[in-house]
Scaffold this active site. Structure first.
Site, PDB file in Angstrom:
ATOM      1  N   THR A 190       1.190  -4.375   4.153  1.00 49.78           N
ATOM      2  CA  THR A 190       0.889  -4.714   5.552  1.00 49.78           C
ATOM      3  C   THR A 190       0.257  -6.088   5.732  1.00 49.78           C
ATOM      4  O   THR A 190       0.224  -6.602   6.842  1.00 49.78           O
ATOM      5  CB  THR A 190      -0.035  -3.657   6.171  1.00 49.78           C
ATOM      6  OG1 THR A 190      -1.259  -3.587   5.422  1.00 49.78           O
ATOM      7  CG2 THR A 190       0.631  -2.292   6.189  1.00 49.78           C
ATOM      8  N   ASP A 191      -0.247  -6.709   4.653  1.00 53.25           N
ATOM      9  CA  ASP A 191      -0.935  -7.989   4.814  1.00 53.25           C
ATOM     10  C   ASP A 191      -0.023  -9.065   5.403  1.00 53.25           C
ATOM     11  O   ASP A 191      -0.452  -9.856   6.251  1.00 53.25           O
ATOM     12  CB  ASP A 191      -1.477  -8.473   3.470  1.00 53.25           C
ATOM     13  CG  ASP A 191      -2.697  -7.687   3.015  1.00 53.25           C
ATOM     14  OD1 ASP A 191      -3.136  -6.793   3.766  1.00 53.25           O
ATOM     15  OD2 ASP A 191      -3.206  -7.958   1.913  1.00 53.25           O
ATOM     16  N   THR A 216       0.817  -1.211   0.000  1.00 51.21           N
ATOM     17  CA  THR A 216       0.000   0.000   0.000  1.00 51.21           C
ATOM     18  C   THR A 216       0.847   1.256   0.000  1.00 51.21           C
ATOM     19  O   THR A 216       0.465   2.282  -0.566  1.00 51.21           O
ATOM     20  CB  THR A 216      -0.942  -0.001   1.225  1.00 51.21           C
ATOM     21  OG1 THR A 216      -1.835  -1.114   1.111  1.00 51.21           O
ATOM     22  CG2 THR A 216      -1.763   1.269   1.312  1.00 51.21           C
ATOM     23  N   SER A 221       1.436  -7.396  -0.732  1.00 50.23           N
ATOM     24  CA  SER A 221       2.170  -8.378   0.077  1.00 50.23           C
ATOM     25  C   SER A 221       1.461  -9.724   0.168  1.00 50.23           C
ATOM     26  O   SER A 221       2.031 -10.691   0.666  1.00 50.23           O
ATOM     27  CB  SER A 221       2.457  -7.834   1.475  1.00 50.23           C
ATOM     28  OG  SER A 221       1.285  -7.665   2.227  1.00 50.23           O
TER      29      SER A 221
END
Length: 365
Positions: free
Chosen positions: A124-125, A46, A91
């Protein structure tokens, strides 16, 4: 000239001089070149995302790292940042191949005496998984900071520029040495063992509920809450491929065949159990079959919070001795999988594996 007129003239001259002095722009302070160099390895996410407008819809991993760096005011005053685009993906697409490429480039950067620290920009995943992998596979001498954002650069009040600036401040801080891999998000510094993503939208999505953060970046100088613990790479990567470890999810009514199917073709299995890593009668039967066949099985909690310690023999058929299982301690199922993948590069007994989880599955001293 009469005295009153002379006095008036002096006052006018003084006033004019004062006005001129007030209008003179201040001389800008000379810019001091930064004395430290940081190596940045970009993977997308992101923080490299963009949308058609300021709304929530966007696509991750589309903005090149050079454009991201130019969007951070004052970054060049903190450090010399050299960047390399390792990947540019969301990610959810980060895999072992990207981990290996990251690890190779990190090792090159850490060996460079001119580099003070390394930063990885990341979605961030799976950010916490990459950070935990690096915490086990790299030495602690120089900081390795993993950073991302919850909003793309096209959003109103994007958090990426501030997070990246904070990451550079951490990577160049003297107090960050000997801490190894860290996560920096939303003014906060986390240990990869304890941090997890708890929200899918908010900027304060990351937390460490069992242990809390290890520091913060509320000023230009990062603050750490405890002394560093120097260490070598705990489990260096060997060979071309890591052992395959699967994850099974516990729920009401989970059956033995569900566990067997999840473990099919895997070298080991992590179970995200209910409560404190508990398993149903059917799941326990399948687990006994797996461990008897030499397949390590680790119990973790599906909620990802709490310490799953070793169940003693007094708990009967629920005990780890009866099941042949390993207690996953404070690790989420995803992180337990990573520790197993690295640990099983070398043949290890169940007791050896439990000792690794007791050492690297608990954050802090």
């Amino acid at each position: 000239m009469p005295k009153p007129v002379a006095a008036l003239a002096v006052v006018c001259l003084l006033a004019a001089a004062a006005g001129a002095q007030a209008q003179t722009p201040p001389v800008p302070a000379p810019t001091v070149p930064p004395t430290k160099t940081v190596r940045l390895l970009a993977t997308g996410g992101t923080i490299a995302g963009a949308g058609q407008g300021p709304g929530a819809s966007y696509r991750a991993g589309v903005v090149p790292i050079g454009d991201i760096l130019r969007a951070v005011p004052g970054l060049g005053d903190v450090a010399n940042v050299t960047a390399e685009q390792i990947a540019n993906v969301g990610s959810y697409d980060v895999d072992e191949a990207i981990w290996r490429k990251l690890l190779d480039r990190i090792q090159v950067a850490l060996a460079d005496p001119q580099v003070s620290g390394v930063i990885i920009t990341h979605g961030t995943d799976t950010l916490e998984e990459t950070a935990y992998f690096l915490s086990l596979a790299t030495p602690s001498t120089k900081p390795v900071v993993v950073v991302g954002s919850m909003r793309p650069g096209t959003a109103v009040s994007a958090d990426g520029p501030q997070n990246l600036l904070d990451a550079v401040r951490v990577a160049t801080a003297d107090d960050a040495r000997n801490r190894g891999a860290m996560v920096v998000m939303n003014d906060t510094i986390f240990d990869p063992r304890s941090v997890t993503k708890f929200d899918v939208r908010r900027v304060n999505a990351f937390a460490a509920p069992s242990r809390g953060p290890i520091g913060d970046v509320l000023t230009e100088r990062p603050r750490f809450f405890a002394q560093a613990e120097p260490h070598d790479a705990a489990l260096p990567v060997k060979g071309d491929t890591l052992p395959r470890v699967a994850i099974a999810y516990g729920y009401a009514g989970v059956r033995a065949e569900d566990i067997r199917a999840a473990a099919s073709g895997a070298r080991a299995l992590v179970i995200a159990g209910v409560g404190a890593g508990s398993l149903s009668a059917g799941a326990r039967q399948a687990v006994k079959e797996l461990t008897a066949a030499g397949i390590p099985v680790v119990r973790t909690a599906r909620q990802g919070v709490g310490d799953i310690w070793y169940n003693p023999a007094a708990t009967g058929d629920l005990s780890d001795d009866a099941l042949g299982t390993i207690a996953g301690r404070e690790l989420t199922p995803a992180k337990a999988r990573i520790l197993l993948m690295l640990a099983l590069q070398t043949p290890r007994s169940r007791n050896d594996l439990q000792a690794l989880f007791d050492r690297y599955g608990v954050a802090g001293p």
